[in-house]
Each structure stands twice: as structure tokens, then as C-alpha cells.
Motif scaffolding. Structure first.
Motif, PDB file in Angstrom:
ATOM      1  N   VAL A  47      -8.617   2.170  -3.851  1.00  0.00           N
ATOM      2  CA  VAL A  47      -7.252   1.436  -3.232  1.00  0.00           C
ATOM      3  C   VAL A  47      -7.217   1.835  -1.918  1.00  0.00           C
ATOM      4  O   VAL A  47      -6.891   0.907  -1.018  1.00  0.00           O
ATOM      5  CB  VAL A  47      -6.052   2.019  -4.063  1.00  0.00           C
ATOM      6  CG1 VAL A  47      -4.870   1.560  -3.394  1.00  0.00           C
ATOM      7  CG2 VAL A  47      -6.062   1.481  -5.674  1.00  0.00           C
ATOM      8  N   THR A  57     -12.631  -4.747  -5.412  1.00  0.00           N
ATOM      9  CA  THR A  57     -11.423  -4.350  -6.081  1.00  0.00           C
ATOM     10  C   THR A  57     -11.448  -4.545  -7.607  1.00  0.00           C
ATOM     11  O   THR A  57     -10.730  -4.420  -8.273  1.00  0.00           O
ATOM     12  CB  THR A  57     -10.220  -4.960  -5.404  1.00  0.00           C
ATOM     13  OG1 THR A  57     -10.609  -6.517  -5.321  1.00  0.00           O
ATOM     14  CG2 THR A  57     -10.119  -4.676  -3.994  1.00  0.00           C
ATOM     15  N   ALA A  72      -9.805  -0.222  -0.195  1.00  0.00           N
ATOM     16  CA  ALA A  72      -9.673  -1.684   0.022  1.00  0.00           C
ATOM     17  C   ALA A  72      -8.414  -2.017   1.060  1.00  0.00           C
ATOM     18  O   ALA A  72      -8.849  -2.980   1.940  1.00  0.00           O
ATOM     19  CB  ALA A  72      -8.787  -2.103  -1.252  1.00  0.00           C
ATOM     20  N   CYS A  95     -10.280  -7.758  -8.758  1.00  0.00           N
ATOM     21  CA  CYS A  95      -8.933  -8.155  -9.052  1.00  0.00           C
ATOM     22  C   CYS A  95      -9.084  -9.627  -9.169  1.00  0.00           C
ATOM     23  O   CYS A  95      -9.496 -10.306  -8.085  1.00  0.00           O
ATOM     24  CB  CYS A  95      -8.430  -7.627  -7.794  1.00  0.00           C
ATOM     25  SG  CYS A  95      -6.509  -8.074  -7.911  1.00  0.00           S
ATOM     26  N   TYR A 115       0.735  -1.132  -0.031  1.00  0.00           N
ATOM     27  CA  TYR A 115      -0.059   0.001  -0.045  1.00  0.00           C
ATOM     28  C   TYR A 115       0.763   1.176   0.062  1.00  0.00           C
ATOM     29  O   TYR A 115       0.742   2.413  -0.624  1.00  0.00           O
ATOM     30  CB  TYR A 115      -0.924  -0.047   1.012  1.00  0.00           C
ATOM     31  CG  TYR A 115      -1.999   1.205   1.428  1.00  0.00           C
ATOM     32  CD1 TYR A 115      -2.931   1.539   0.496  1.00  0.00           C
ATOM     33  CD2 TYR A 115      -1.476   2.151   2.426  1.00  0.00           C
ATOM     34  CE1 TYR A 115      -3.707   2.726   0.542  1.00  0.00           C
ATOM     35  CE2 TYR A 115      -2.154   3.397   2.485  1.00  0.00           C
ATOM     36  CZ  TYR A 115      -3.318   3.561   1.478  1.00  0.00           C
ATOM     37  OH  TYR A 115      -4.050   4.761   1.581  1.00  0.00           O
ATOM     38  N   TYR A 130      -2.965  -0.298 -11.735  1.00  0.00           N
ATOM     39  CA  TYR A 130      -4.274  -0.779 -11.220  1.00  0.00           C
ATOM     40  C   TYR A 130      -5.421  -0.077 -11.833  1.00  0.00           C
ATOM     41  O   TYR A 130      -5.415   1.302 -11.776  1.00  0.00           O
ATOM     42  CB  TYR A 130      -4.271  -0.839  -9.838  1.00  0.00           C
ATOM     43  CG  TYR A 130      -5.649  -1.126  -9.342  1.00  0.00           C
ATOM     44  CD1 TYR A 130      -6.296  -2.364  -9.128  1.00  0.00           C
ATOM     45  CD2 TYR A 130      -6.560  -0.222  -8.600  1.00  0.00           C
ATOM     46  CE1 TYR A 130      -7.699  -2.781  -8.677  1.00  0.00           C
ATOM     47  CE2 TYR A 130      -7.983  -0.539  -8.328  1.00  0.00           C
ATOM     48  CZ  TYR A 130      -8.262  -1.591  -8.305  1.00  0.00           C
ATOM     49  OH  TYR A 130      -9.423  -1.953  -7.754  1.00  0.00           O
ATOM     50  N   TYR A 161      -1.208  -6.444  -6.648  1.00  0.00           N
ATOM     51  CA  TYR A 161      -2.045  -6.174  -7.734  1.00  0.00           C
ATOM     52  C   TYR A 161      -3.050  -4.863  -7.488  1.00  0.00           C
ATOM     53  O   TYR A 161      -3.120  -3.989  -8.365  1.00  0.00           O
ATOM     54  CB  TYR A 161      -2.914  -7.206  -8.212  1.00  0.00           C
ATOM     55  CG  TYR A 161      -2.083  -8.332  -9.183  1.00  0.00           C
ATOM     56  CD1 TYR A 161      -1.718  -7.833 -10.486  1.00  0.00           C
ATOM     57  CD2 TYR A 161      -1.569  -9.433  -8.574  1.00  0.00           C
ATOM     58  CE1 TYR A 161      -1.018  -8.844 -11.297  1.00  0.00           C
ATOM     59  CE2 TYR A 161      -0.595 -10.137  -9.329  1.00  0.00           C
ATOM     60  CZ  TYR A 161      -0.502  -9.919 -10.747  1.00  0.00           C
ATOM     61  OH  TYR A 161       0.295 -10.665 -11.389  1.00  0.00           O
ATOM     62  N   ILE A 162      -3.759  -4.825  -6.312  1.00  0.00           N
ATOM     63  CA  ILE A 162      -4.442  -3.888  -5.877  1.00  0.00           C
ATOM     64  C   ILE A 162      -3.592  -2.335  -5.799  1.00  0.00           C
ATOM     65  O   ILE A 162      -4.379  -1.422  -6.122  1.00  0.00           O
ATOM     66  CB  ILE A 162      -5.061  -4.008  -4.735  1.00  0.00           C
ATOM     67  CG1 ILE A 162      -6.124  -5.602  -4.818  1.00  0.00           C
ATOM     68  CG2 ILE A 162      -6.146  -2.991  -3.967  1.00  0.00           C
ATOM     69  CD1 ILE A 162      -6.684  -5.842  -3.303  1.00  0.00           C
ATOM     70  N   ASN A 163      -2.559  -2.595  -5.192  1.00  0.00           N
ATOM     71  CA  ASN A 163      -1.755  -1.297  -5.022  1.00  0.00           C
ATOM     72  C   ASN A 163      -0.856  -0.860  -6.101  1.00  0.00           C
ATOM     73  O   ASN A 163       0.135  -0.143  -5.855  1.00  0.00           O
ATOM     74  CB  ASN A 163      -0.996  -1.610  -3.519  1.00  0.00           C
ATOM     75  CG  ASN A 163      -1.885  -1.545  -2.490  1.00  0.00           C
ATOM     76  OD1 ASN A 163      -2.838  -0.600  -2.083  1.00  0.00           O
ATOM     77  ND2 ASN A 163      -1.919  -2.723  -1.968  1.00  0.00           N
TER      78      ASN A 163
END
Length: 286
Positions: A105, A240, A108, A242, A84, A162, A156-158
Motif C-alpha cells: 500500500v 495492486t 503503491a 485491484c 492514503y 484491502y 480500494y487500495i487504501n
């Protein structure tokens, strides 16, 4: 050994003779291939005659369940923050300590942190464990699972590339509401299960719904805590959008279904009056 001796007393006697094998490390059985006897089982109530042969198995070094959960859940909490905050060794020097332009983000991260903080609080203040320990060797496998997936989905989320969910705020808001409801439901079930074992009792009881509406899922499933847990990760997947989160959710569902079926069968075996309408994890289906 006296006829009214409990298995716990026999474990203590065995430990006195062989100090290496403390009680939590012992598996005592009537049959080498059978199930381990419980501490509260009384010798004269077991299917044995005037003499009995008990079989001992070494379970290996043990670790307390509270310690297990604290280790398992602390890891994902801190690992997620490494991604993050985009530490230099993760995405490269060009992206270090930069913030994502997408609000989802940040959301999440809040939801992921909330989930594991809740788990840590439950471990310390809510959960009551019927089995005090688990084999030490399992902690490595469990940590690889929880810590590894936390790193994969956080990466992947951060990630700087993205992209947010396809349906924007509507999709995110729906997922957040679903997430909070499932977390509240999961917590409510854990409290209800904990109340069944007050004062350290290990006697298994049938869990029933309480005045709390979140516990009403007990009308339809044996393990609503798993139902809510799966719902939490489904909502996080929607939030997300994702793929790694979706895969983690799928594996969670498979594993929790196995646990739920096993617990459901135990309830049916131990309680003749167990509610027939209940299914293991999904109402009316599974």
C-alpha cells in the motif's frame, strides 16, 4: 488580403475587427465541413483562386494546454493522499489516520505520486504543444475522468480490508521493475519528441530512435509514449491486484489506441517516406 498572407495574419485581422474572438478561439476553414487551417498555411498555397471564401467557427473560450495538464495532474496527486492517510470522512472515525499493515500500500502510494509528479515536471519543462489551447468546457470532462478514477482506485487500495497480491513479493517486485522501466521509457520519448520542436518550431517531423535505448521502440510504433504509458498502468494493476485499477488501465488503453491511430494516420498522410514497419501503439499488432 495579400496572397502571401498566412492564416495567422488573417486570424489577427479578424480579431482586430471582432475583439471578442481572439485567435485561439477561431477556427478558419476553406470548407464548412473541412479541417481547420493551420497558422502557418499561406493563402496562395491553398487550393483557391483569385478570390477565396473562408469560413469562421467560434471554438468557445479557450484554456492553455499547460494549465490544463497542471490542473488534471495535480488533482489525482492530492486526492490519493486523502485516502492514503485515511481521513475521517473517508473510512470512518475508527480507521482515521491509521496505517496499512501491507507494505504494498505504501509502495503503491509512492508509485502513484511519482507518476503524477513526473507528469507535472514534464508539463512545465519538457512538453511543447503544437496547439496552444483547448476548449475550456473540456477541462471539466477531463478532470472528472482523472480525478474520479484517482479517488476510486485509491479508495480500494487504501481500504482497511484491502488484501495484497496473490503471489506476494515476487509479483510486487516484478511490477515495480516494470513500472520504473515504463516510466523511464515514457519520459525518454517525451524528451525525444520535445527535441523535435526546439526554438518553438511547429514544423512536424518524423521522430526517429536516438542513442537512448528506450527510444528504440520508435522502430516499431509511431507513439511509444502511449505504449509505455499503458505499460505503466498494467504494472500498477499487477502491483495492486485491484479491479478499479485494471478498469482504468483498460480505458487508458482504448483511449490511447484511438489517439495513436489518429497520429499514425497523420504521419502516413504527411510523410511519403514514413517507415512502413511501424504500427500505432503495439509492435506488429495494432
Amino acid at each position: 488580403v495579400e496572397p502571401n498572407a498566412t492564416i495567422r495574419e488573417i486570424r489577427l485581422m479578424f480579431h482586430k475587427l471582432y475583439p471578442r474572438w481572439y485567435p485561439a478561439r477561431q477556427s478558419i476553414k476553406l470548407d464548412p465541413k473541412g479541417k481547420s487551417l493551420r497558422d502557418e498555411d499561406i493563402l496562395q498555397h491553398l487550393p483557391v483562386g483569385t478570390t477565396a471564401t473562408l469560413y469562421f467557427k467560434d471554438l468557445g473560450p479557450q484554456i492553455g494546454w499547460t494549465t490544463v495538464f497542471l490542473i488534471e495532474y495535480t488533482g489525482p496527486l492530492f486526492i490519493y493522499f486523502l485516502f492514503y492517510f485515511r481521513m475521517p470522512f473517508v473510512y470512518g472515525l475508527d480507521e482515521r489516520f491509521t496505517s496499512s499493515p501491507h507494505p504494498v500500500v505504501n509502495l503503491a502510494c509512492i508509485c502513484h505520486s511519482f507518476h503524477y509528479i513526473k507528469r507535472l515536471i514534464e508539463t512545465v519543462f519538457v512538453h511543447r504543444f503544437s496547439h496552444g489551447t483547448m476548449p475550456l468546457r473540456n477541462i471539466v470532462k477531463n478532470c472528472l475522468y482523472y480525478w474520479g478514477f484517482a479517488a476510486w482506485l485509491a479508495y480500494y487500495i487504501n481500504h482497511p480490508l484491502y488484501t495484497p497480491p496473490s503471489y506476494g513479493k515476487k509479483q510486487i517486485n516484478f511490477a515495480v521493475i516494470m513500472f520504473l522501466l515504463c516510466e523511464a521509457g515514457n519520459f525518454s520519448i517525451h524528451v525525444a519528441l520535445s527535441d523535435l520542436r526546439r526554438n518553438g518550431s511547429k514544423i512536424r517531423k518524423i521522430p526517429y530512435p536516438t542513442k537512448n535505448p528506450f527510444t528504440w521502440l520508435f522502430f516499431f510504433v509511431s507513439c511509444p509514449n502511449y505504449t509505455y504509458e499503458v505499460g505503466t498502468w498494467i504494472s500498477f494493476t499487477i502491483m495492486t491486484q485491484c479491479v478499479p485499477v485494471g478498469l482504468f488501465t483498460l480505458l487508458c488503453f482504448i483511449q490511447m489506441t484511438i489517439w495513436a491511430k489518429d497520429k499514425h494516420c497523420t504521419y502516413l498522410r504527411e510523410f511519403k517516406d514514413y517507415p512502413s514497419l511501424r504500427m500505432p501503439i503495439i509492435p506488429f499488432l495494432l
